[in-house]
Design a protein around this motif. Structure first.
Motif, mmCIF file in Angstrom:
data_model
loop_
_atom_site.group_PDB
_atom_site.id
_atom_site.type_symbol
_atom_site.label_atom_id
_atom_site.label_comp_id
_atom_site.label_asym_id
_atom_site.label_seq_id
_atom_site.Cartn_x
_atom_site.Cartn_y
_atom_site.Cartn_z
ATOM 1 N N SER A 202 1.366 -0.914 -0.150
ATOM 2 C CA SER A 202 0.454 0.273 -0.019
ATOM 3 C C SER A 202 0.800 1.267 -0.071
ATOM 4 O O SER A 202 0.695 2.506 0.090
ATOM 5 C CB SER A 202 -0.469 0.139 1.454
ATOM 6 O OG SER A 202 -1.806 -0.539 0.528
ATOM 7 N N TYR B 18 5.480 -11.478 5.935
ATOM 8 C CA TYR B 18 4.555 -11.150 4.851
ATOM 9 C C TYR B 18 4.361 -12.065 4.071
ATOM 10 O O TYR B 18 5.074 -12.481 2.715
ATOM 11 C CB TYR B 18 5.310 -9.894 4.662
ATOM 12 C CG TYR B 18 4.243 -9.530 3.784
ATOM 13 C CD1 TYR B 18 3.043 -9.529 3.379
ATOM 14 C CD2 TYR B 18 4.586 -7.553 3.140
ATOM 15 C CE1 TYR B 18 1.833 -9.151 2.723
ATOM 16 C CE2 TYR B 18 3.068 -7.096 2.037
ATOM 17 C CZ TYR B 18 2.597 -7.760 2.099
ATOM 18 O OH TYR B 18 1.292 -6.735 1.166
ATOM 19 N N LYS C 268 1.483 -11.734 8.799
ATOM 20 C CA LYS C 268 0.994 -11.143 8.414
ATOM 21 C C LYS C 268 0.209 -12.007 6.602
ATOM 22 O O LYS C 268 0.669 -12.875 6.028
ATOM 23 C CB LYS C 268 1.674 -10.371 7.508
ATOM 24 C CG LYS C 268 0.262 -9.294 6.433
ATOM 25 C CD LYS C 268 0.725 -7.811 6.412
ATOM 26 C CE LYS C 268 1.156 -7.034 5.085
ATOM 27 N NZ LYS C 268 -0.753 -7.290 4.707
ATOM 28 N N GLY D 266 -5.191 -10.080 6.767
ATOM 29 C CA GLY D 266 -4.399 -9.347 5.289
ATOM 30 C C GLY D 266 -5.656 -9.291 4.688
ATOM 31 O O GLY D 266 -5.128 -7.917 3.662
ATOM 32 N N ASP E 38 -8.755 -7.238 4.495
ATOM 33 C CA ASP E 38 -9.624 -5.997 5.392
ATOM 34 C C ASP E 38 -11.235 -6.819 5.315
ATOM 35 O O ASP E 38 -11.878 -6.706 5.569
ATOM 36 C CB ASP E 38 -9.631 -4.771 4.529
ATOM 37 C CG ASP E 38 -8.814 -4.183 4.539
ATOM 38 O OD1 ASP E 38 -7.361 -4.775 4.930
ATOM 39 O OD2 ASP E 38 -8.326 -2.953 4.320
ATOM 40 N N GLU E 39 -11.932 -7.392 3.383
ATOM 41 C CA GLU E 39 -12.869 -7.924 3.609
ATOM 42 C C GLU E 39 -13.090 -9.348 3.627
ATOM 43 O O GLU E 39 -14.634 -9.840 4.161
ATOM 44 C CB GLU E 39 -13.310 -7.781 1.227
ATOM 45 C CG GLU E 39 -12.083 -7.851 0.600
ATOM 46 C CD GLU E 39 -10.918 -7.758 0.636
ATOM 47 O OE1 GLU E 39 -10.265 -7.380 1.611
ATOM 48 O OE2 GLU E 39 -10.972 -7.652 -0.402
ATOM 49 N N SER F 189 -5.007 -2.065 3.799
ATOM 50 C CA SER F 189 -5.168 -0.646 3.263
ATOM 51 C C SER F 189 -6.167 0.551 3.462
ATOM 52 O O SER F 189 -5.720 1.444 4.020
ATOM 53 C CB SER F 189 -4.764 -0.643 1.387
ATOM 54 O OG SER F 189 -6.126 -1.791 1.667
ATOM 55 N N TYR G 70 -5.303 1.906 -4.997
ATOM 56 C CA TYR G 70 -4.880 2.332 -3.973
ATOM 57 C C TYR G 70 -4.787 4.139 -4.825
ATOM 58 O O TYR G 70 -4.894 4.680 -4.075
ATOM 59 C CB TYR G 70 -3.179 2.646 -4.233
ATOM 60 C CG TYR G 70 -2.531 1.088 -3.512
ATOM 61 C CD1 TYR G 70 -3.131 0.724 -2.822
ATOM 62 C CD2 TYR G 70 -1.795 0.508 -4.603
ATOM 63 C CE1 TYR G 70 -3.063 -0.694 -2.269
ATOM 64 C CE2 TYR G 70 -1.420 -0.632 -4.068
ATOM 65 C CZ TYR G 70 -1.922 -1.352 -3.196
ATOM 66 O OH TYR G 70 -1.608 -2.240 -2.226
HETATM 67 C C1 HMN Z 1 0.328 -4.400 2.541
HETATM 68 O O1 HMN Z 1 1.065 -4.699 2.194
HETATM 69 O O2 HMN Z 1 0.280 -2.480 2.191
HETATM 70 C C2 HMN Z 1 -0.878 -4.123 3.349
HETATM 71 O O3 HMN Z 1 -0.503 -4.478 4.208
HETATM 72 C C3 HMN Z 1 -1.543 -5.572 2.111
HETATM 73 C C4 HMN Z 1 -2.550 -5.610 2.052
HETATM 74 O O4 HMN Z 1 -3.530 -7.139 2.788
HETATM 75 C C5 HMN Z 1 -3.749 -5.220 1.380
HETATM 76 N N1 HMN Z 1 -3.140 -5.676 0.377
HETATM 77 C C6 HMN Z 1 -3.029 -5.523 -1.007
HETATM 78 O O5 HMN Z 1 -3.110 -4.208 -1.369
HETATM 79 C C7 HMN Z 1 -2.657 -6.597 -1.753
HETATM 80 C C8 HMN Z 1 -5.686 -5.733 1.612
HETATM 81 O O6 HMN Z 1 -5.532 -4.323 2.997
HETATM 82 C C9 HMN Z 1 -6.452 -4.721 0.637
HETATM 83 O O7 HMN Z 1 -6.205 -3.725 -0.255
HETATM 84 C C10 HMN Z 1 -7.575 -5.074 1.056
HETATM 85 O O8 HMN Z 1 -8.023 -5.792 1.733
HETATM 86 C C11 HMN Z 1 -7.980 -4.920 -0.459
HETATM 87 O O9 HMN Z 1 -8.650 -6.331 -0.893
#
Ligand code: HMN
Length: 294
Positions: free
Chosen positions: A48, A136, A164, A188, A190-191, A207, A251
């Motif tokens: 992120s 991770y 994570k 990891g 959020d959904e 994120s 993002y």
């Molecule tokens: C990071 O490494 O910055 C995040 O922690 C990764 C995090 O697991 C996010 N995964 C990705 O962006 C691939 C999730 O928060 C994700 O953005 C969210 O669940 C929406 O799919």
């Protein structure tokens, strides 16, 4: 390792037209996370944070800014991993000296490394860095799958304290939780926070907590209190938001939502080659904000 548990935002980083970090905007996002989203911690240098498009000095600059702005107010975890072990060591030492509570490192990717190679990477890293490490794991982006017995092998090193877990494999999550009750597991995706909390994760890193931290905390607390249907109702609302964000571009949309929540100092662009929000995406972000975050 109790001190690392909680709801942790994977920090978004706003960039200027020339690819440099928009420091004022970044400081605003950090304050916003702490004061308005009431998060317990920041995960700095993750996907992120567009980390894998940055040079080493910029990664250090972001670690500096986050520490300087957050001080000791929240948990700070520095993601230092990549495909360059020596850079990971240097960044790990750097963040540790700054006072980061833990480091984290993505499984090395691109080349199809064997598990032995992955394990050596982590062991070499923690041997040189005087800090705790959170693995991770994000197989969808790295192609690296780690099974329960392999996690146990990694956890034999006492400095490797958790993972994570960014995967939708709830069978694996349930098996891992049972097999490793004393290690930290962070959700990891959020959904999928609710099913992860039901599986007794220790925290979550993501994120969307940058903009949806308060609702996400409710999911966590309701689920831990056993109020599953109430938690599900909040996850449903959350997923309307997350689905809309994903459809509009992850993002760039979160950055626009941050702007609408008051972080508006300077440019909020992406780091090329990642594309920044188009006018259409900006307009749609406003609709998403009005529908789900106002
Ligand atoms: C990071 O490494 O910055 C995040 O922690 C990764 C995090 O697991 C996010 N995964 C990705 O962006 C691939 C999730 O928060 C994700 O953005 C969210 O669940 C929406 O799919």
């Amino acid at each position: 390792n109790e001190d690392l548990k909680g709801l942790i935002s994977a920090l978004l980083v706003p960039f200027n037209e020339d690819g440099t970090v928009n420091e004022k905007g970044l400081r605003q996002i950090i304050r916003h996370n702490i004061e308005k989203m009431k998060i317990d911690g920041l995960y700095v240098g993750g996907s992120s944070g567009e980390n894998f498009m940055l040079e080493k000095e910029t990664k250090k600059q972001i670690f500096d800014i986050a520490k300087d702005e957050a001080k000791d107010e929240v948990i700070l975890i520095a993601q230092v991993g990549g495909t360059n072990l020596y850079e990971a060591i240097e960044l790990g030492q750097y963040a540790t000296e700054l006072g980061y509570d833990a480091i984290s490192a993505v499984t090395p990717f691109y080349y199809k490394f064997s598990f032995e190679e992955v394990k050596n990477y982590y062991f070499d890293l923690v041997e040189k860095v005087d800090n705790r490490l959170i693995v991770y794991s994000i197989p969808a982006l790295t192609g690296v799958e780690i099974g329960v017995s392999q996690f146990k092998e990694l956890f034999e090193n006492e400095k490797i304290i958790g993972v994570k877990f960014t995967a939708a494999d709830f069978f694996l999550l349930e098996r891992l939780r049972k097999a490793c009750p004393d290690h930290l597991i962070f959700s990891g995706f959020d959904e999928m926070l609710l099913p992860a909390v039901i599986n007794n994760v220790d925290g979550a890193i993501g994120s969307t907590y940058n903009v949806n931290g308060l609702r996400s905390r409710k999911i966590f607390e309701l689920a831990q209190a056993g109020k599953i249907q109430e938690a599900l109702a909040v996850q449903n609302e959350t997923n309307d938001l997350i689905e809309a964000i994903l459809d509009n571009g992850l993002y760039p949309t979160i950055k626009q939502l941050l702007k609408l929540q008051g972080c508006n100092e300077g440019a909020f662009l992406s780091r090329k080659p990642m594309a920044s929000a188009t006018q259409e995406q900006i307009n749609r972000s406003k609709e998403i904000y009005d529908a789900y975050l106002k």
